[in-house]
Design a protein around this motif. Structure first.
Motif, PDB file in Angstrom:
ATOM      1  N   ALA A 174      -7.691  57.203  51.463  1.00 53.63           N
ATOM      2  CA  ALA A 174      -7.294  58.370  50.387  1.00 53.63           C
ATOM      3  C   ALA A 174      -6.383  57.572  49.343  1.00 53.63           C
ATOM      4  O   ALA A 174      -5.910  57.291  49.448  1.00 53.63           O
ATOM      5  CB  ALA A 174      -6.488  59.329  50.900  1.00 53.63           C
ATOM      6  N   SER A 175      -6.608  57.625  47.990  1.00 46.37           N
ATOM      7  CA  SER A 175      -5.513  56.907  47.046  1.00 46.37           C
ATOM      8  C   SER A 175      -5.755  57.742  45.662  1.00 46.37           C
ATOM      9  O   SER A 175      -6.765  59.043  45.474  1.00 46.37           O
ATOM     10  CB  SER A 175      -6.713  55.402  46.277  1.00 46.37           C
ATOM     11  OG  SER A 175      -7.876  56.047  46.221  1.00 46.37           O
ATOM     12  N   ARG A 176      -4.852  56.975  45.169  1.00 42.78           N
ATOM     13  CA  ARG A 176      -4.420  58.108  43.789  1.00 42.78           C
ATOM     14  C   ARG A 176      -4.625  57.523  42.345  1.00 42.78           C
ATOM     15  O   ARG A 176      -4.263  55.652  42.308  1.00 42.78           O
ATOM     16  CB  ARG A 176      -3.003  58.697  43.716  1.00 42.78           C
ATOM     17  CG  ARG A 176      -2.578  59.014  42.748  1.00 42.78           C
ATOM     18  CD  ARG A 176      -1.136  59.895  42.821  1.00 42.78           C
ATOM     19  NE  ARG A 176      -0.505  59.972  44.137  1.00 42.78           N
ATOM     20  CZ  ARG A 176      -0.189  61.246  44.139  1.00 42.78           C
ATOM     21  NH1 ARG A 176      -1.218  62.336  43.629  1.00 42.78           N
ATOM     22  NH2 ARG A 176       0.325  61.450  45.221  1.00 42.78           N
ATOM     23  N   SER A 177      -5.283  57.662  41.724  1.00 47.01           N
ATOM     24  CA  SER A 177      -5.719  56.847  39.609  1.00 47.01           C
ATOM     25  C   SER A 177      -4.840  56.785  39.778  1.00 47.01           C
ATOM     26  O   SER A 177      -3.800  57.137  39.726  1.00 47.01           O
ATOM     27  CB  SER A 177      -7.099  58.063  39.853  1.00 47.01           C
ATOM     28  OG  SER A 177      -6.961  57.012  38.551  1.00 47.01           O
ATOM     29  N   LYS A 178      -4.574  55.438  38.891  1.00 44.25           N
ATOM     30  CA  LYS A 178      -3.613  54.852  38.305  1.00 44.25           C
ATOM     31  C   LYS A 178      -3.426  55.676  37.057  1.00 44.25           C
ATOM     32  O   LYS A 178      -2.603  55.225  36.220  1.00 44.25           O
ATOM     33  CB  LYS A 178      -3.332  53.146  38.512  1.00 44.25           C
ATOM     34  CG  LYS A 178      -3.420  52.958  38.967  1.00 44.25           C
ATOM     35  CD  LYS A 178      -2.198  50.823  39.430  1.00 44.25           C
ATOM     36  CE  LYS A 178      -2.594  50.384  40.733  1.00 44.25           C
ATOM     37  NZ  LYS A 178      -2.427  49.395  40.690  1.00 44.25           N
TER      38      LYS A 178
ATOM     39  N   ASP B 144      -5.503  58.695  35.809  1.00 46.56           N
ATOM     40  CA  ASP B 144      -5.113  59.769  35.992  1.00 46.56           C
ATOM     41  C   ASP B 144      -4.360  60.240  36.709  1.00 46.56           C
ATOM     42  O   ASP B 144      -4.257  61.673  36.736  1.00 46.56           O
ATOM     43  CB  ASP B 144      -6.557  60.273  35.158  1.00 46.56           C
ATOM     44  CG  ASP B 144      -7.405  60.428  36.610  1.00 46.56           C
ATOM     45  OD1 ASP B 144      -6.854  60.010  36.687  1.00 46.56           O
ATOM     46  OD2 ASP B 144      -8.275  61.155  35.898  1.00 46.56           O
ATOM     47  N   GLY B 145      -4.055  59.626  37.728  1.00 44.74           N
ATOM     48  CA  GLY B 145      -3.196  60.835  39.126  1.00 44.74           C
ATOM     49  C   GLY B 145      -4.209  61.374  39.833  1.00 44.74           C
ATOM     50  O   GLY B 145      -3.224  61.987  40.761  1.00 44.74           O
ATOM     51  N   SER B 146      -5.376  61.142  39.723  1.00 51.94           N
ATOM     52  CA  SER B 146      -6.143  62.357  40.388  1.00 51.94           C
ATOM     53  C   SER B 146      -6.366  61.238  41.785  1.00 51.94           C
ATOM     54  O   SER B 146      -6.248  60.174  42.051  1.00 51.94           O
ATOM     55  CB  SER B 146      -7.827  62.126  39.714  1.00 51.94           C
ATOM     56  OG  SER B 146      -8.775  60.978  39.367  1.00 51.94           O
ATOM     57  N   ILE B 147      -7.189  62.478  42.719  1.00 55.64           N
ATOM     58  CA  ILE B 147      -6.847  61.597  43.977  1.00 55.64           C
ATOM     59  C   ILE B 147      -8.569  61.723  44.528  1.00 55.64           C
ATOM     60  O   ILE B 147      -9.269  62.435  44.587  1.00 55.64           O
ATOM     61  CB  ILE B 147      -6.294  62.727  45.266  1.00 55.64           C
ATOM     62  CG1 ILE B 147      -4.897  62.592  44.014  1.00 55.64           C
ATOM     63  CG2 ILE B 147      -6.375  62.002  46.381  1.00 55.64           C
ATOM     64  CD1 ILE B 147      -3.347  63.456  45.399  1.00 55.64           C
ATOM     65  N   LYS B 148      -8.306  60.649  45.885  1.00 57.97           N
ATOM     66  CA  LYS B 148     -10.403  60.547  46.672  1.00 57.97           C
ATOM     67  C   LYS B 148      -9.478  60.725  47.315  1.00 57.97           C
ATOM     68  O   LYS B 148      -9.171  59.483  47.897  1.00 57.97           O
ATOM     69  CB  LYS B 148     -11.453  59.687  45.311  1.00 57.97           C
ATOM     70  CG  LYS B 148     -10.530  58.467  44.859  1.00 57.97           C
ATOM     71  CD  LYS B 148     -11.563  57.680  43.709  1.00 57.97           C
ATOM     72  CE  LYS B 148     -11.712  56.501  44.010  1.00 57.97           C
ATOM     73  NZ  LYS B 148     -12.064  55.657  43.399  1.00 57.97           N
ATOM     74  N   HIS B 149     -10.542  61.068  48.659  1.00 59.19           N
ATOM     75  CA  HIS B 149     -10.965  59.821  49.915  1.00 59.19           C
ATOM     76  C   HIS B 149     -12.183  59.103  50.323  1.00 59.19           C
ATOM     77  O   HIS B 149     -12.981  59.544  48.946  1.00 59.19           O
ATOM     78  CB  HIS B 149     -10.699  61.142  51.253  1.00 59.19           C
ATOM     79  CG  HIS B 149     -11.587  62.522  51.277  1.00 59.19           C
ATOM     80  ND1 HIS B 149     -13.010  61.872  51.288  1.00 59.19           N
ATOM     81  CD2 HIS B 149     -12.373  63.290  50.151  1.00 59.19           C
ATOM     82  CE1 HIS B 149     -14.338  62.465  50.618  1.00 59.19           C
ATOM     83  NE2 HIS B 149     -13.127  63.769  50.951  1.00 59.19           N
TER      84      HIS B 149
END
Length: 260
Positions: A95-99, A101-106
């Motif tokens: 899982a990671s957080r976009s640098k 916009d801060g959105s999270i995806k897995h």
């Protein structure tokens, strides 16, 4: 197992890299070679060079694998050797957080499953079908009906960031080595696995020189990338040495992979 022109071998992923080096080394000892791969041009060229046969095979497709074994056995006879080099990888965080916009995806599960299907299930599919064929053979004078060598990775033990799928697939190959060796012990079929470190395969040959230099410097000794023929030498030893069975062996210059 004594290697000569009475012995046949199937090598998955045999058109390039570790598989091609193994095909060349075995062929130099007289072994008849069948190359399983999706790279038709390279596979056909190598098969012609070695006097062997190329079979276009997708290890994730059962019908494709069955057709490959049928073609190989018709051309060179029932194999006593299987070397599994077919495989691939990806690099995706769980899982990671976009640098931005801060959105999270897995990690997309289809991408995870794709790696498992190729590296783990594909390896097992070829083992099971090859072993069943080997069981039809009479043992050699040293008791061998066959020898199987699988390819895992040092990532099976110290996977890096983004390697959850790859490490799981290769860890599975390591984990099934001993049980399969035990399954086949009464049939005279041996099973071993190599865990390569950082090798100078086509995947890395296109990398910038500074990247390759940094990777080489990270190896304790010798400070260089592994050469495919060094993998092939170990695979050949595992096949020839009748007491080599149920083992998982790192071939890595003593490297232990850092998190990234």
């Amino acid at each position: 197992m004594k290697l000569d022109n009475t012995i046949s071998a199937v090598i998955t992923g045999g058109a390039s890299g570790l598989g091609a080096a193994t095909a060349r080394r075995l062929a130099a000892k007289g072994v008849k070679i069948a190359i399983f791969d999706l790279q038709e041009e390279k596979g056909e060229a190598l098969a012609q060079e070695l006097g062997g046969v190329f079979c276009k095979v997708n290890v994730t497709d059962e019908a494709s694998v069955d057709a490959g074994f049928a073609k190989a056995r018709e051309a060179i006879g029932q194999e006593r050797i299987l070397v599994n080099c077919a495989g691939t990888g990806n690099a995706i965080k769980t899982a990671s957080r976009s640098k931005e916009d801060g959105s999270i995806k897995h990690f997309p599960l289809d991408a995870f499953n794709w790696i498992i299907q190729i590296n783990l299930v594909g390896t097992f599919r070829c083992i099971a079908k090859s072993a069943a064929g080997m069981m039809t053979l009479d043992p050699t004078e040293d008791g061998d009906r066959g020898a199987i060598v699988n390819t895992a990775s040092v990532a099976a033990e110290d996977g890096q960031i983004g390697q959850a799928a790859y490490s799981a697939s290769k860890g599975g190959v390591v984990g099934m080595t001993l049980p399969i060796a035990r399954d086949l012990m009464n049939e005279g079929i041996r099973v071993n696995t190599i865990l390569p470190g950082i090798f100078n395969t086509p995947l890395l040959q296109g990398a910038p020189q500074n990247v390759k230099d940094a990777l080489s410097a990270s190896v304790p000794f010798p400070k260089r990338l592994g050469e495919p023929d060094e993998y092939a030498a170990l695979a050949t030893l595992m096949i020839e040495n009748g007491y080599f069975n149920g083992e998982d062996v790192r071939l890595d210059g003593a490297i232990r992979m850092a998190p990234r």
